[in-house]
Motif scaffolding. Structure first.
Motif, PDB file in Angstrom:
ATOM      1  N   LEU A  48       0.829  -1.212   0.000  1.00 61.12           N
ATOM      2  CA  LEU A  48       0.000   0.000   0.000  1.00 61.12           C
ATOM      3  C   LEU A  48       0.865   1.265   0.000  1.00 61.12           C
ATOM      4  O   LEU A  48       0.507   2.273  -0.603  1.00 61.12           O
ATOM      5  CB  LEU A  48      -0.922   0.004   1.228  1.00 61.12           C
ATOM      6  CG  LEU A  48      -2.002  -1.091   1.246  1.00 61.12           C
ATOM      7  CD1 LEU A  48      -2.787  -1.053   2.549  1.00 61.12           C
ATOM      8  CD2 LEU A  48      -2.959  -0.948   0.058  1.00 61.12           C
ATOM      9  N   SER A  49       2.022   1.181   0.649  1.00 67.36           N
ATOM     10  CA  SER A  49       2.843   2.393   0.734  1.00 67.36           C
ATOM     11  C   SER A  49       3.807   2.529  -0.448  1.00 67.36           C
ATOM     12  O   SER A  49       4.466   3.545  -0.590  1.00 67.36           O
ATOM     13  CB  SER A  49       3.626   2.400   2.053  1.00 67.36           C
ATOM     14  OG  SER A  49       4.500   1.291   2.063  1.00 67.36           O
ATOM     15  N   GLU A  50       3.880   1.496  -1.262  1.00 71.07           N
ATOM     16  CA  GLU A  50       4.788   1.594  -2.414  1.00 71.07           C
ATOM     17  C   GLU A  50       4.001   1.530  -3.731  1.00 71.07           C
ATOM     18  O   GLU A  50       3.473   2.529  -4.190  1.00 71.07           O
ATOM     19  CB  GLU A  50       5.848   0.478  -2.349  1.00 71.07           C
ATOM     20  CG  GLU A  50       6.827   0.692  -1.200  1.00 71.07           C
ATOM     21  CD  GLU A  50       7.595  -0.569  -0.816  1.00 71.07           C
ATOM     22  OE1 GLU A  50       7.733  -1.475  -1.649  1.00 71.07           O
ATOM     23  OE2 GLU A  50       8.032  -0.639   0.346  1.00 71.07           O
ATOM     24  N   ARG A  51       3.840   0.351  -4.289  1.00 71.62           N
ATOM     25  CA  ARG A  51       3.248   0.249  -5.634  1.00 71.62           C
ATOM     26  C   ARG A  51       1.796   0.721  -5.691  1.00 71.62           C
ATOM     27  O   ARG A  51       1.332   1.184  -6.739  1.00 71.62           O
ATOM     28  CB  ARG A  51       3.343  -1.189  -6.138  1.00 71.62           C
ATOM     29  CG  ARG A  51       4.770  -1.663  -6.317  1.00 71.62           C
ATOM     30  CD  ARG A  51       4.812  -3.033  -6.940  1.00 71.62           C
ATOM     31  NE  ARG A  51       4.546  -3.006  -8.360  1.00 71.62           N
ATOM     32  CZ  ARG A  51       4.222  -4.070  -9.090  1.00 71.62           C
ATOM     33  NH1 ARG A  51       4.112  -5.252  -8.506  1.00 71.62           N
ATOM     34  NH2 ARG A  51       4.006  -3.972 -10.384  1.00 71.62           N
ATOM     35  N   ALA A  52       1.063   0.563  -4.573  1.00 69.35           N
ATOM     36  CA  ALA A  52      -0.368   0.919  -4.611  1.00 69.35           C
ATOM     37  C   ALA A  52      -0.623   2.352  -4.150  1.00 69.35           C
ATOM     38  O   ALA A  52      -1.773   2.795  -4.109  1.00 69.35           O
ATOM     39  CB  ALA A  52      -1.162  -0.061  -3.751  1.00 69.35           C
ATOM     40  N   LEU A  53       0.458   3.063  -3.844  1.00 68.88           N
ATOM     41  CA  LEU A  53       0.312   4.423  -3.315  1.00 68.88           C
ATOM     42  C   LEU A  53      -0.446   5.316  -4.307  1.00 68.88           C
ATOM     43  O   LEU A  53      -0.108   5.356  -5.484  1.00 68.88           O
ATOM     44  CB  LEU A  53       1.706   5.001  -3.022  1.00 68.88           C
ATOM     45  CG  LEU A  53       1.738   6.246  -2.136  1.00 68.88           C
ATOM     46  CD1 LEU A  53       1.233   5.934  -0.730  1.00 68.88           C
ATOM     47  CD2 LEU A  53       3.153   6.815  -2.078  1.00 68.88           C
ATOM     48  N   GLY A  54      -1.468   6.018  -3.791  1.00 71.89           N
ATOM     49  CA  GLY A  54      -2.224   6.949  -4.636  1.00 71.89           C
ATOM     50  C   GLY A  54      -3.249   6.264  -5.517  1.00 71.89           C
ATOM     51  O   GLY A  54      -3.918   6.907  -6.333  1.00 71.89           O
ATOM     52  N   LYS A  55      -3.408   4.949  -5.392  1.00 75.99           N
ATOM     53  CA  LYS A  55      -4.393   4.231  -6.225  1.00 75.99           C
ATOM     54  C   LYS A  55      -5.592   3.835  -5.390  1.00 75.99           C
ATOM     55  O   LYS A  55      -5.535   3.849  -4.157  1.00 75.99           O
ATOM     56  CB  LYS A  55      -3.729   2.986  -6.831  1.00 75.99           C
ATOM     57  CG  LYS A  55      -2.477   3.304  -7.639  1.00 75.99           C
ATOM     58  CD  LYS A  55      -2.032   2.151  -8.475  1.00 75.99           C
ATOM     59  CE  LYS A  55      -0.678   2.400  -9.105  1.00 75.99           C
ATOM     60  NZ  LYS A  55      -0.617   3.511 -10.035  1.00 75.99           N
ATOM     61  N   SER A  56      -6.680   3.465  -6.089  1.00 75.74           N
ATOM     62  CA  SER A  56      -7.907   3.076  -5.367  1.00 75.74           C
ATOM     63  C   SER A  56      -7.785   1.643  -4.862  1.00 75.74           C
ATOM     64  O   SER A  56      -8.518   0.749  -5.283  1.00 75.74           O
ATOM     65  CB  SER A  56      -9.114   3.164  -6.300  1.00 75.74           C
ATOM     66  OG  SER A  56      -9.344   4.471  -6.671  1.00 75.74           O
TER      67      SER A  56
END
Ligand code: 6PG
Length: 472
Positions: A43-51
């Motif tokens: 969540l804090s890396e690749r998924a950051l800023g995504k839904s």
């Protein structure tokens, strides 16, 4: 707060990429991983800023999903998948859908479908091919289960899948374990082609003394032809061009010659034998991996068993793509596809899968590991003749055999004389030669069976079942 459209369990490489793919296509997502620290890192890396949001436990995960829930499991095949199903089942409700996107054994999927469809939620066993890049950018997907369950995820899968000129690389495969069965066979074909390309590399190196760059140039040439343009040829070129940063030499030569396997090739061969499908090329590739793993035995054997001392035969001119070697690669590759399609044809009858062979060829044209331009020909062959019993009987493929059989034969005979193992090339040659022979020597096998076991035999000149007292 609005609920998520899609849920993913299992943040391995494939899981992470598939959920990013779903989110990119407009499906807000929630993810769960057994180890929460992995979820936090994602969540804090690749998924950051995504839904994409995370859940600490399965109850929380399920509560964050809109209904009917659509949940993809990307966990290790076998007991780990059963464990997740058991843990999540109490939280699922009527209409919810659980999808297993791992490389599950199709018999496991058959069992799970039977068990779970009696509860009120749907279950889909879905083969996913394409590796990590395919999962992110567009894989090929092979979902099996009830049609109504498939309808509930059709929009999602159509958007996530690789796209080719005639549509997305996903289609409803058939009932029960058919999706995982088709993925298993895909992998059997994959094993075959990988071994075929490895054999061609071995000959280029040992017979023609070529280095990585020179061999890569041949694969690049082949990749521009209709017969061999494919993902596996493309990555073989890349592997052969790659250098070891420590000394600039060809990195592939530093890799230990022991190939691993996770089971799908073995399952393909076992299924083929059970169905009575002849798959010598695919079997040879599986055996090639088994033999490769016997490294210490091979090292000792090399010191006490000698072979021919001269390695010298013509693999063809590099400027025209080493045409006899290309013939061997083309016919062996076609053999691998033909044998895979034969397994599917027989499984469709035996397991009532109602497989649509042209559609399966179509969804393999993009995204997956065995994607190639040959698949358009395969799609056309089964579209033009829906009763086609073997790919080699299609006019285009029959012409390939007639044009290229001398090349394959010369490569196999040269390798045999030089003592270089070419299991897939030689098995493919035997496969083709057996298939094009109307009278094989199994009449003598029948005589022996009748001689020692009174198994009886049929005659070519009259109907009926016969027995002879062979030893007076
Ligand atoms: C794919 C691949 C993939 C498979 C690997 C490893 O289609 O993306 O088939 O699913 O797991 O290729 O398989 P082996 O370890 O058995 O070679």
């Amino acid at each position: 707060m609005s609920k998520a459209h899609f849920g993913l369990i299992g943040l391995g490489v494939m899981g992470e990429n598939l959920v990013l793919n779903a989110e990119r296509n407009g499906f807000s997502s929630v993810v769960y991983n057994r180890t929460y620290s992995k979820t936090e890192a994602f969540l804090s890396e690749r998924a950051l800023g995504k839904s994409i949001e995370g859940a600490k436990d399965l109850r929380d995960f399920v509560s964050k999903l809109e209904r009917p829930r659509r949940i993809l499991m990307m966990v290790k095949a076998g007991p780990a998948t059963d464990a997740v199903i058991q843990q999540i089942s109490p939280y699922l409700q009527e209409g919810d859908l659980l999808i297993d996107g791992g490389n599950s054994q199709f018999a496991d999927t058959e069992r799970r479908v039977l068990e779970l469809e009696s509860k009120s939620f749907g279950y889909i066993g879905m083969g996913v091919s394409g590796g990590s890049k395919g999962a992110l950018e567009g894989p090929s997907m092979m979902p099996g289960g009830t049609k109504s369950s498939y309808k509930a995820i059709e929009d999602l899968l159509n958007k996530m899948a690789a796209q080719v000129d005639d549509g997305p690389c996903v289609t409803y495969i058939g009932p029960r374990g058919s999706g995982h069965f088709v993925k298993t066979v895909h992998n059997g074909i994959e094993y075959g082609i990988e071994q075929i390309l490895a054999e061609s590399y071995d000959l280029m190196k040992r017979v023609s003394g070529m280095d990585g760059e020179q061999m890569a140039d041949i694969f690049s040439f082949w990749n521009q032809t209709e017969e061999l343009s494919s993902y596996l040829v493309e990555i073989t070129e890349a592997c052969l061009r790659t250098k070891d940063p420590s000394d600039g030499s060809d990195l592939v030569e530093k890799i230990t010659d022991k190939a691993g396997q996770k089971g799908t090739g073995l399952w393909t061969v076992v299924s083929a034998l059970e169905l009575g499908a002849s798959v010598p090329t695919i079997y040879a590739s599986l055996n090639g991996r088994v033999m490769s793993s016997m490294k210490s035995q091979r090292e000792y054997a090399e010191s006490i068993i000698s072979g021919p001392s001269v390695v010298d035969f013509d693999l063809g001119n590099p400027t025209n793509g080493m045409s006899p070697l290309m013939d061997a690669v083309v016919l062996s590759t076609i053999s691998s596809y033909a044998q895979g399609m034969e397994i599917l044809r027989l499984a469709s009858i035996e397991y009532n899968y109602e497989l649509n062979l042209p559609s399966i060829a179509q969804i393999w044209k993009g995204g997956c590991i065995i994607r190639s331009s040959l698949l358009t020909r395969i799609q056309n062959a089964f579209t033009d003749n829906d009763g086609l019993s073997n790919l080699f009987l299609d006019p285009w493929f029959a012409k390939q055999v007639n044009d290229r059989l001398p090349g394959l034969t010369s490569v196999v005979s040269g390798a045999v004389k030089s003592g270089i193992p070419v299991p897939c090339f030689s098995s493919s040659l035997d496969y083709i030669n057996s298939y094009r022979t109307s009278r094989l020597p199994q009449n003598l096998v029948q005589a022996m069976r009748d001689c020692f076991g009174s198994h009886t035999y049929e005659r070519v000149d009259m109907p009926g079942s016969f027995h002879t007292e062979w030893i007076k």
